[in-house]
Design a protein around this motif. Structure first.
Motif, mmCIF file in Angstrom:
data_model
loop_
_atom_site.group_PDB
_atom_site.id
_atom_site.type_symbol
_atom_site.label_atom_id
_atom_site.label_comp_id
_atom_site.label_asym_id
_atom_site.label_seq_id
_atom_site.Cartn_x
_atom_site.Cartn_y
_atom_site.Cartn_z
ATOM 1 N N GLU A 78 16.039 16.938 10.824
ATOM 2 C CA GLU A 78 17.091 16.098 9.898
ATOM 3 C C GLU A 78 16.777 17.177 8.787
ATOM 4 O O GLU A 78 16.158 18.241 8.577
ATOM 5 C CB GLU A 78 16.208 14.844 9.445
ATOM 6 C CG GLU A 78 16.209 13.837 10.431
ATOM 7 C CD GLU A 78 15.523 12.520 10.107
ATOM 8 O OE1 GLU A 78 15.081 12.464 8.661
ATOM 9 O OE2 GLU A 78 15.317 11.782 10.784
ATOM 10 N N SER A 80 15.980 17.225 5.855
ATOM 11 C CA SER A 80 14.824 17.013 4.943
ATOM 12 C C SER A 80 13.712 18.045 5.512
ATOM 13 O O SER A 80 12.929 18.566 4.971
ATOM 14 C CB SER A 80 14.306 15.809 4.486
ATOM 15 O OG SER A 80 13.866 15.188 5.881
ATOM 16 N N HIS A 81 13.905 18.100 6.962
ATOM 17 C CA HIS A 81 12.784 18.929 7.594
ATOM 18 C C HIS A 81 12.982 20.465 7.493
ATOM 19 O O HIS A 81 11.926 21.071 7.287
ATOM 20 C CB HIS A 81 13.119 18.640 9.061
ATOM 21 C CG HIS A 81 12.708 17.322 9.542
ATOM 22 N ND1 HIS A 81 13.255 16.791 10.690
ATOM 23 C CD2 HIS A 81 11.609 16.623 9.149
ATOM 24 C CE1 HIS A 81 12.781 15.523 10.987
ATOM 25 N NE2 HIS A 81 11.835 15.347 9.896
ATOM 26 N N GLU A 83 13.880 21.693 4.407
ATOM 27 C CA GLU A 83 14.013 21.750 3.009
ATOM 28 C C GLU A 83 12.621 22.901 2.531
ATOM 29 O O GLU A 83 11.763 22.337 3.218
ATOM 30 C CB GLU A 83 14.018 20.695 2.126
ATOM 31 C CG GLU A 83 15.172 19.899 1.907
ATOM 32 C CD GLU A 83 15.228 18.731 1.443
ATOM 33 O OE1 GLU A 83 14.128 18.328 0.832
ATOM 34 O OE2 GLU A 83 16.299 17.936 1.458
#
Length: 133
Positions: A78, A80-81, A83
């Motif tokens: 995703e 966020s993984h 970032e």
């Protein structure tokens, strides 16, 4: 460790055309079939294939249905993984995805790849959902 391992049994739908996407996948084991009613795509992909990269730049509708042809192991990411990962730049991926989107718009089809890539660098994407009436 950033992504998640995901197991999809044989004949399981991994993503469905038209649904909102929020993950990118890399196929670690197995075979998948990608089909699209809108574009006529019908391909079988094996280990190392990736799909759903558009979800890393924005939440958008899926352009194909992906079904496991056999038991599959996937690595699911995703946004966020990714970032804060040192040395990972999503810029080139963003340009590639937007350039591919431009290929589907008649007005931009005649542009050379270099022109589409240059345009993709400056475009700001906004996704609008159409409300059913």
């Amino acid at each position: 460790w950033r992504g998640r391992h995901r197991f999809s049994p044989r004949y399981t739908t991994i993503i469905r055309e038209g649904s909102l996407g929020d993950s990118f996948y890399i196929l670690l084991q197995g075979e998948i079939r990608c089909t699209s009613a809108s574009s006529g795509v019908n391909v079988v992909l094996g280990v190392g294939a990736s799909f759903g990269e558009g979800a890393l730049i924005m939440r958008m509708r899926r352009e194909a249905t992906v079904v496991a042809l056999e038991h599959c192991y996937l690595l699911q990411f995703e946004p966020s993984h990714l970032e804060g990962l040192w040395g990972v730049a999503l810029g080139p991926l963003r340009v590639r995805v937007i350039s591919q989107m431009l290929d589907k718009v008649n007005f931009f089809k005649s542009l050379m790849r270099r022109a589409k890539d240059a345009l993709a660098k400056i475009l700001r994407l906004v996704y609008f959902q159409v409300k059913a009436t």
